[in-house]
Design an enzyme around this catalytic site. Structure first.
Site, PDB file in Angstrom:
ATOM      1  N   ASN A   9       0.867  -1.182   0.000  1.00  0.00           N
ATOM      2  CA  ASN A   9       0.000   0.000   0.000  1.00  0.00           C
ATOM      3  C   ASN A   9       0.908   1.237   0.000  1.00  0.00           C
ATOM      4  OD1 ASN A   9      -1.895   1.979   0.369  1.00  0.00           O
ATOM      5  ND2 ASN A   9      -2.399   1.428   2.482  1.00  0.00           N
ATOM      6  N   TRP A  10       1.064   1.843  -1.182  1.00  0.00           N
ATOM      7  CA  TRP A  10       1.965   3.002  -1.293  1.00  0.00           C
ATOM      8  C   TRP A  10       1.342   4.279  -0.732  1.00  0.00           C
ATOM      9  CZ3 TRP A  10       4.264   2.745  -6.989  1.00  0.00           C
ATOM     10  CH2 TRP A  10       5.080   1.605  -7.086  1.00  0.00           C
ATOM     11  N   LYS A  11       0.037   4.215  -0.454  1.00  0.00           N
ATOM     12  CA  LYS A  11      -0.696   5.414   0.004  1.00  0.00           C
ATOM     13  C   LYS A  11      -0.485   6.553  -1.000  1.00  0.00           C
ATOM     14  CE  LYS A  11      -0.151   3.690   4.636  1.00  0.00           C
ATOM     15  NZ  LYS A  11      -0.292   3.903   6.047  1.00  0.00           N
ATOM     16  N   HIS A  88      -9.795   1.244   4.523  1.00  0.00           N
ATOM     17  CA  HIS A  88      -8.565   1.492   5.285  1.00  0.00           C
ATOM     18  C   HIS A  88      -8.887   2.515   6.383  1.00  0.00           C
ATOM     19  CE1 HIS A  88      -4.513   2.789   6.303  1.00  0.00           C
ATOM     20  NE2 HIS A  88      -4.081   1.676   5.738  1.00  0.00           N
ATOM     21  N   GLU A  90      -7.350   4.965   7.459  1.00  0.00           N
ATOM     22  CA  GLU A  90      -7.087   6.369   7.079  1.00  0.00           C
ATOM     23  C   GLU A  90      -8.275   6.937   6.311  1.00  0.00           C
ATOM     24  OE1 GLU A  90      -3.295   5.938   5.117  1.00  0.00           O
ATOM     25  OE2 GLU A  90      -2.342   5.497   7.039  1.00  0.00           O
ATOM     26  N   GLU A 155      -5.858  -4.931  10.579  1.00  0.00           N
ATOM     27  CA  GLU A 155      -4.910  -3.838  10.753  1.00  0.00           C
ATOM     28  C   GLU A 155      -5.218  -3.061  12.036  1.00  0.00           C
ATOM     29  OE1 GLU A 155      -2.774  -2.613   7.023  1.00  0.00           O
ATOM     30  OE2 GLU A 155      -4.537  -1.348   7.116  1.00  0.00           O
ATOM     31  N   GLY A 161       1.436   2.541  10.593  1.00  0.00           N
ATOM     32  CA  GLY A 161       2.317   3.684  10.381  1.00  0.00           C
ATOM     33  C   GLY A 161       2.985   4.194  11.645  1.00  0.00           C
ATOM     34  N   SER A 199       2.903  -1.837  10.500  1.00  0.00           N
ATOM     35  CA  SER A 199       4.340  -1.763  10.808  1.00  0.00           C
ATOM     36  C   SER A 199       5.094  -3.063  10.502  1.00  0.00           C
ATOM     37  CB  SER A 199       4.567  -1.340  12.263  1.00  0.00           C
ATOM     38  OG  SER A 199       4.062  -0.050  12.480  1.00  0.00           O
TER      39      SER A 199
HETATM   40  C1  PEP Z   1      -1.192   0.437   6.092  1.00  0.00           C
HETATM   41  O1  PEP Z   1      -1.366   1.643   6.126  1.00  0.00           O
HETATM   42  O2  PEP Z   1      -2.007  -0.309   5.523  1.00  0.00           O
HETATM   43  C2  PEP Z   1      -0.003  -0.098   6.733  1.00  0.00           C
HETATM   44  C3  PEP Z   1       0.039  -1.367   6.966  1.00  0.00           C
HETATM   45  O3  PEP Z   1       0.979   0.803   6.998  1.00  0.00           O
HETATM   46  P1  PEP Z   1       2.388   0.514   7.740  1.00  0.00           P
HETATM   47  O4  PEP Z   1       2.948  -0.748   7.196  1.00  0.00           O
HETATM   48  O5  PEP Z   1       3.223   1.708   7.432  1.00  0.00           O
HETATM   49  O6  PEP Z   1       2.061   0.400   9.183  1.00  0.00           O
END
Ligand code: PEP
Length: 236
Positions: A9-11, A88, A90, A155, A161, A199
């Site tokens: 997931n590059w966001k 997600h 976010e 998640e 993040g 993470s």
């Molecule tokens: C995400 O935002 O889906 C995610 C897993 O981010 P990170 O790996 O940076 O925690």
């Protein structure tokens, strides 16, 4: 043996087309025959990902219309996009997406032949509340959806993040909980892949697969670092 999915997931990254081209070409170097790699770049970079399995980070639930700023699953399918991340945290927190909206988006994606990767988060540290929260979320976002057509990504909010990954024992417990919730809704849900995200890095990735038994990983920040990402793909 079913392949392990690694979803990047590059966001809203990287900032330039050139950097996106570089990330795609580095991703192609990550080889593991047991692993299905799915790259989810921002919409404008999807067309650069030829030769790789692609996912979007969101979609509308309508097919077309006066909906400024929206992108339909039907349009995504024409860019060889076979997956879409939905719900997600976010998007839910920053853009106010409701569970009902996520459910509609998932149904629309499936109708266009796209597999939704449905994110299930956990916002509290209170064990009993967390369990209810996960159950209600899953029931709402998967309403009237075939479990053979989705992927679920667990998640926990505290891990996304933050550099603070979920302890493996807790993630394992949550995977069992999710499997039991979905199997109660539909017997066939036992085959629905459940992935871990939050993470993930090159050091902890293996634990979630080997110890916690997840069927894949959703990787944010580490997917933007080609060296780390390659190590993740090649070590699981
Ligand atoms: C995400 O935002 O889906 C995610 C897993 O981010 P990170 O790996 O940076 O925690």
């Amino acid at each position: 043996m079913k392949k392990i999915s690694v979803i990047a997931n590059w966001k809203m990254n990287p900032p330039t087309k050139k950097e996106a081209e570089n990330l795609f070409s580095e991703a192609k170097k990550a080889k593991n025959k047991n692993c299905e790699l799915i790259i989810c770049p921002p919409f404008p970079f999807l067309y650069l990902g030829k030769g790789l399995s692609l996912g979007a980070q969101d979609c509308a639930f309508q097919k077309s219309g006066s909906l400024t700023g929206e992108v339909s699953p039907h349009m995504l399918k024409q860019l060889s996009c076979n997956y879409v991340i939905l719900g997600h945290s976010e998007r839910r927190r920053t853009f106010g997406e409701s569970f009902d909206m996520i459910n509609k988006k998932a149904k629309a994606a499936i109708s266009s032949g796209i597999t939704p990767i449905l994110c299930v988060s956990e916002e509290t540290k209170d064990e009993l509340i967390a369990i209810d929260e996960i159950r209600e979320q899953i029931q709402a976002i998967t309403k009237k959806i075939s479990f053979s057509k989705i992927i679920i990504a667990y998640e926990p909010l505290f891990a996304i993040g933050t550099g603070n990954p979920c302890p493996t024992y807790l993630a394992a417990k949550r995977r069992v909980l999710i499997k039991s919730i979905i199997s109660k809704i539909n017997q066939r849900a036992k085959d629905t892949p459940v992935l871990y995200g939050g993470s993930v890095d090159e050091k902890n990735c293996k634990e979630y697969i080997e110890e916690a038994n997840f069927q894949g990983l959703l990787v944010g920040s580490s997917s933007l670092d080609p060296k780390k990402f390659k190590k993740i793909v090649e070590s699981i």
